[in-house]
Design a protein around this motif. Structure first.
Motif, short mmCIF file in Angstrom:
data_model
loop_
_atom_site.label_atom_id
_atom_site.label_comp_id
_atom_site.label_asym_id
_atom_site.label_seq_id
_atom_site.Cartn_x
_atom_site.Cartn_y
_atom_site.Cartn_z
N HIS A 137 0.83 -1.20 0.00
CA HIS A 137 0.00 0.00 0.00
C HIS A 137 0.87 1.26 0.00
CE1 HIS A 137 -3.91 1.84 0.41
NE2 HIS A 137 -3.45 2.65 1.35
N HIS B 58 3.55 2.83 2.88
CA HIS B 58 3.77 1.84 3.94
C HIS B 58 5.25 1.62 4.20
CE1 HIS B 58 -0.25 -0.33 4.91
NE2 HIS B 58 -0.36 0.99 4.95
N VAL C 209 4.19 -4.17 4.47
CA VAL C 209 2.96 -3.74 5.16
C VAL C 209 3.38 -2.98 6.41
CG1 VAL C 209 0.82 -4.50 6.28
CG2 VAL C 209 1.72 -5.77 4.31
N TRP D 245 -4.28 -3.84 7.22
CA TRP D 245 -4.30 -4.33 5.83
C TRP D 245 -5.10 -3.36 4.97
CZ3 TRP D 245 -1.58 -7.69 3.22
CH2 TRP D 245 -2.09 -8.27 2.05
N ALA E 257 -2.59 -3.09 -0.72
CA ALA E 257 -1.92 -4.33 -0.32
C ALA E 257 -2.72 -5.50 -0.88
CB ALA E 257 -1.82 -4.41 1.20
N ALA E 258 -4.04 -5.42 -0.72
CA ALA E 258 -4.91 -6.49 -1.22
C ALA E 258 -4.84 -6.56 -2.75
CB ALA E 258 -6.34 -6.24 -0.75
N ALA F 198 -0.46 -7.18 12.72
CA ALA F 198 -0.23 -7.07 11.26
C ALA F 198 0.42 -8.35 10.74
CB ALA F 198 0.64 -5.86 10.95
N ARG G 125 -2.28 -10.89 10.36
CA ARG G 125 -3.17 -10.58 9.24
C ARG G 125 -2.50 -10.90 7.90
NH1 ARG G 125 -7.68 -7.14 7.75
NH2 ARG G 125 -8.13 -7.97 5.67
N VAL G 126 -1.25 -10.49 7.76
CA VAL G 126 -0.53 -10.73 6.51
C VAL G 126 -0.40 -12.23 6.25
CG1 VAL G 126 1.68 -10.45 5.31
CG2 VAL G 126 0.71 -8.53 6.57
N GLU H 190 -3.64 -13.50 4.98
CA GLU H 190 -3.92 -13.09 3.60
C GLU H 190 -3.07 -13.89 2.62
OE1 GLU H 190 -6.28 -11.18 2.60
OE2 GLU H 190 -6.93 -10.28 4.50
#
Ligand SMILES: Nc1nc2c(ncn2[C@@H]2O[C@H](COP(=O)(O)OP(=O)(O)OP(=O)(O)O)[C@@H](O)[C@H]2O)c(=O)[nH]1
Ligand SMILES: [Mg+2]
Length: 594
Positions: free
Chosen positions: A9, A12, A83, A89, A93-94, A123, A126-127, A130
């Motif tokens: 993103h 970041h 990130v 998130w 990034a997505a 984070a 989460r990463v 994902e």
């Protein structure tokens, strides 16, 4: 050298992180530095002790620059996803991860950076979650701070392990470099940069860029002139050639003659094909262009591009809808597809492609046997250009005919049609049995007489360039067959250089055997001791028809590229065969045939 692209993103910390890793500054533009925002692709590099040079292609994260980001990651096999620990998130990034997944990128490291600003724990979790949904599942996730240096050693170790695991591309692979930047150097002319994924480039190499020929004057890798750059590498090339000033991002530089450029291709699209817009953007390598979609069914799509690109079977690319920002991954199945004309052709095409890939699976390696079977008859030069190099020995079910490959089914279908044509001819003209290979090739619409010769099967056989019913000519002793074969080789290059008396003696072709071979239709005997290939008389008449009529013996001799020894009996033979007519002044004219 290894090449890694960044992703993540906006703001970041991608640029800050690769700058910290390399000690260089990847944002070059004044505007980038002033705004603290990457706009263009940045290039920095460093040496990691165990794996050598690692170059980073630093991409911009802002949502407006997604096409630039895609040009950055397109030709690169590995990624550093960045990130921020203090920001959850975020959309790009997505979006970047979706693009990497669509391209099937499997080599990556994720850095949760700015961990001096917030606890990186959430984070990191989460990463990892994902990544687990994508082709990058299982990639390491490391907490770092570019500011304090915390975690940087661990990040280097993970990067080292990642690049060490990258496949090493073949140094002799066909060069295809997607140009991602072009600039002009005073005194040097056009310089382009790009990621060379495989193969080797050196000063002096001939290249082709978007169909224009040129030459590489100089090669730099990571800012230094080199004698040769071997993929994977970041390279800058100084090019010379007419029209190359026009070259820019999206241009493709290839080894001349080694690639098939196409604006029509059949692909398999992953995901919801029904949601595809009619005119998505195709992103492949560093190029981006508008495509027109024609669904074939079963997840297969025919794409028409607004300009041709050098593409091969198995290439990966993605389609993007700039409006909805949705992304579809695709794999090229056929960059040289047939036209779809008749009703139902699209559905039939989908079934044929599905059958070809049934065994290998859509992500598998292309299967040469299945590819040739689907095409029926195919030029090996085209196969090589689309990335299907013929193996030796060939897979079962394929026959080689000169530079063509013929699949069994196509061969038997052709053989049946040959048999019918020869039977029809022999019925109509029993005194002139057999049909020349060239005539059959023309009638059947196949690109070479060699293909006809390769499919002929008993009871037909090929004799002296003609397909004849085998029963029409009784078998000859093997030594005569051998002598005839040798003469056929002699005459292949110069069809009117009849073998000398010495040569005939050497081959053991005495007058009796010579007559037998002529009687069997294996040789044309213009006179005793003057033998040519069957059909040479008809061909000679055709050639002579191009001369101003009537013509002299000497004109005929010169035109046929032969000697008086051959020309005189051959012309007499043509007169007897009714192909030419001799006039009272000894000149001749070709008899028009209705
Ligand atoms: N405290 C702290 N700040 C950081 C760190 N890394 C980056 N920053 C700051 O975060 C801001 C954005 O950093 P950049 O490296 O420009 O971010 P980027 O991802 O390259 O941004 P774009 O290229 O525009 O997508 C800058 O102000 C950096 O100084 C870090 O580890 N710690
Ligand atoms: Mg940046």
């Amino acid at each position: 050298m290894h090449v890694v692209a960044t992703a993540g993103h906006v703001d970041h910390g991608k640029t800050t992180l690769v700058d910290a890793l390399t000690g260089m500054r990847s944002d070059r533009l004044e505007e980038e530095r002033r705004r603290g925002l990457s706009i263009e692709l940045g290039y920095v590099w460093t040496t990691l002790p165990e794996v050598g040079q690692v170059a980073f292609v630093d991409v911009p994260g802002h949502e407006r620059f997604v096409p630039t980001m895609l040009a950055g990651i397109g030709p690169v096999p590995a990624v550093l996803l960045v990130v921020a620990a203090d920001d959850p998130w975020m959309p790009q990034a997505a979006e970047h991860l979706a693009a990497l997944d669509a391209l099937g990128v499997r080599h990556g490291v994720a850095a949760v950076t700015r961990s001096d600003l917030a606890d990186p724990g959430p984070a990191v979790e989460r990463v990892s979650a994902e990544l687990a949904r994508t082709s990058l599942r299982g990639s390491p996730v490391v907490a770092v701070s570019a500011r304090t240096g915390e975690g940087m050693d661990a990040l280097r170790a993970h990067l080292t392990a990642m690049v060490a695991a990258l496949p090493s591309p073949a140094p002799d692979a066909d060069v295809r470099m997607w140009v991602d930047r072009r600039f002009t150097v005073r005194g040097a002319g056009t310089v382009v940069t790009g990621t060379l994924p495989a193969g080797t480039l050196a000063p002096g190499d001939e290249v082709e860029v978007d169909g224009l020929r040129g030459r590489v004057r100089g090669v730099q890798a990571l800012g230094e002139p080199v004698e040769a750059a071997q993929g994977v590498a970041r390279v800058a090339l100084n090019l010379v050639g007419d029209g190359l000033e026009e070259v820019d991002r999206g241009s493709v530089l290839v080894a001349p003659g080694r690639w098939h450029r196409t604006d029509l291709l059949d692909v398999r699209v992953a995901g919801d094909v029904d949601a595809l817009p009619a005119h998505p953007q195709l992103h492949v390598g560093a190029a981006s262009l508008t495509a027109r979609v024609r669904p074939l069914g079963e997840g297969l799509v025919r794409l028409s591009l607004d300009r041709p690109l050098p593409l091969r079977v198995g290439d990966r690319a993605l389609l993007r809808d700039p409006g909805s920002r949705l992304i579809w991954g695709l794999r090229v199945l056929d960059p040289a597809p047939p036209a779809l004309r008749r009703r139902g052709a699209a559905a039939r095409r989908a079934r044929a492609l599905t059958a070809t890939w049934a065994r290998a699976g859509w992500d598998g390696a292309p299967d040469l046997g299945a590819e040739v079977a689907r095409r029926g008859i195919v030029d090996t030069r085209m196969l090589t250009r689309i990335g299907l190099t013929p193996t030796d020995p060939l897979p079962e079910g394929i026959t080689r005919a000169g530079r063509w490959l013929v699949a069994d089914r196509a061969a038997s279908a052709l053989a049946r049609r040959v048999a019918a044509l020869v039977a029809e001819h022999d019925r109509d003209r029993p005194l002139d049995p057999g049909v020349p290979l060239t005539a059959l090739a023309e009638r059947l619409g196949v690109p070479s007489p060699e293909i006809v010769a390769a499919v002929v099967a008993a009871p037909l056989t090929v004799r002296g360039g003609r397909v004849v019913a085998a029963a029409a000519s009784p078998a000859l002793p093997p030594e005569v067959e051998r002598a005839v074969a040798a003469i056929r080789r002699d005459l292949a290059a110069s069809p009117y250089a009849a073998p000398s008396a010495d040569r005939l003696r050497e081959l053991g072709l005495d007058p009796r055997r010579e007559a037998a071979a002529a009687k069997a239709g294996l040789l044309l005997r213009a006179a005793p001791g003057i033998v040519l290939l069957p059909g040479a008389d008809r061909e000679a008449a055709q050639l002579l028809a191009a001369l101003p009529q009537p013509f002299t013996t000497s004109e005929a001799r010169q035109h046929l590229g032969t000697s008086r020894r051959v020309a005189l009996p051959l012309l007499d033979h043509l007169d007897r065969a009714g192909l030419t007519r001799r006039l009272p002044d000894d000149r001749r004219e070709v008899v028009a045939r209705g």
